[in-house]
Design an enzyme around this catalytic site. Sequence first.
Site, PDB file in Angstrom:
ATOM      1  N   ASP A  12     -31.823 -35.598   1.132  1.00  0.00           N
ATOM      2  CA  ASP A  12     -31.239 -36.878   2.023  1.00  0.00           C
ATOM      3  C   ASP A  12     -29.784 -36.551   2.018  1.00  0.00           C
ATOM      4  O   ASP A  12     -28.968 -37.280   1.459  1.00  0.00           O
ATOM      5  CB  ASP A  12     -31.468 -38.091   1.016  1.00  0.00           C
ATOM      6  N   HIS A 241     -25.389 -34.115  -9.464  1.00  0.00           N
ATOM      7  CA  HIS A 241     -27.093 -34.489  -9.477  1.00  0.00           C
ATOM      8  C   HIS A 241     -27.781 -33.310  -8.870  1.00  0.00           C
ATOM      9  O   HIS A 241     -28.593 -32.766  -9.653  1.00  0.00           O
ATOM     10  CB  HIS A 241     -27.261 -35.694  -8.945  1.00  0.00           C
TER      11      HIS A 241
END
Length: 316
Positions: A12, A241
């Site tokens: 995303d 992340h």
Amino acid sequence: MGMEKKLILDMDTGIDDAMAIAYALGSGKAELIGVTCSFGNVTNETAVRNTLDLLSLLGAPEIPVCRGAERAIGAESFTVSKGCMDVHGENGVGNVTLPHRGTPCDTAAADFILEAAEKYGQNLILVPTGTLTNLAAAIRKDSETVRKIGRIVFMGGALTVAGNVTPYAEANIWNDPEAAKIVLESGIPMTMVGLDVTLKTLLTRDIAESWAEMGEAGRALSEMVCYYIQHEYEALGCALHDPLAVGIALDPELAQTHPFAMTAVTKGEAAGRTIAHSFPHQCVNPSVQVALEVEPFAALFNETITGLFKRLMETA
Ligand code: RIB
Ligand code: CA
């Protein structure tokens, strides 16, 4: 490029996803054969646009980019949250303007993953760093072919720490808990790189600022990541992340993992929580290796992407 290992990123495409693309291209440990797009930090349309622009900026405009899921399973629509816009900017890349280049490929994300699984089997590494919707679609379509993938490492979830959207839920799982449940309960071996470890890998502002003199790509990434740091943990830096999921996928020894039979809560206050099954009959196949400890990663990350920036400057 001729590397034996092949890599698909499924994302995303916001700022840490952009860092993950740069890390994958810089590592030289697997050939990035495609990027499939989901939604979360941005809409699917923007994720596709950002990915095309970033691949071009990073010297890899030939890599196919596929459209994927536009919304969660069972949802009628998807709207980017205010929190995501704050952290990733309105365009998902820290409001940095990237030249628009390229067009998406005709194959849908789930089909691209299945075709690559068939073609490359054990040599294929799949790293989802957005919602698990595309992987869930591939599993629903043909789980036996998904099983052929050599390694699946996803960024998402939180087993031993609190979530980052609610006290229970991490963003990638929160955005489509049904998909996460399908993936986690599939029994297909995979590694979960959740907040348990990603919050231990902070990149400081001085490192991000040091890229500003490293050509067009270094400058753009520097601006994006400084934006991210300012809007995430400001004084501390930003969590790596998505790059960490790619890092562990390419170098599994970076993490210490423990096997669990995992699921995701889909409803109620705890929706989006990733949790281990507690009943013995549900634990017969602990197929999810949850990363619980991680080696220091920021220095390796920095070395890898500055190597890419320098190579791009030499060939400019
Ligand atoms: O919770 C962090 C994750 O959510 C990262 O993948 C970030 O890019 C967002 O998708
Ligand atoms: Ca992401």
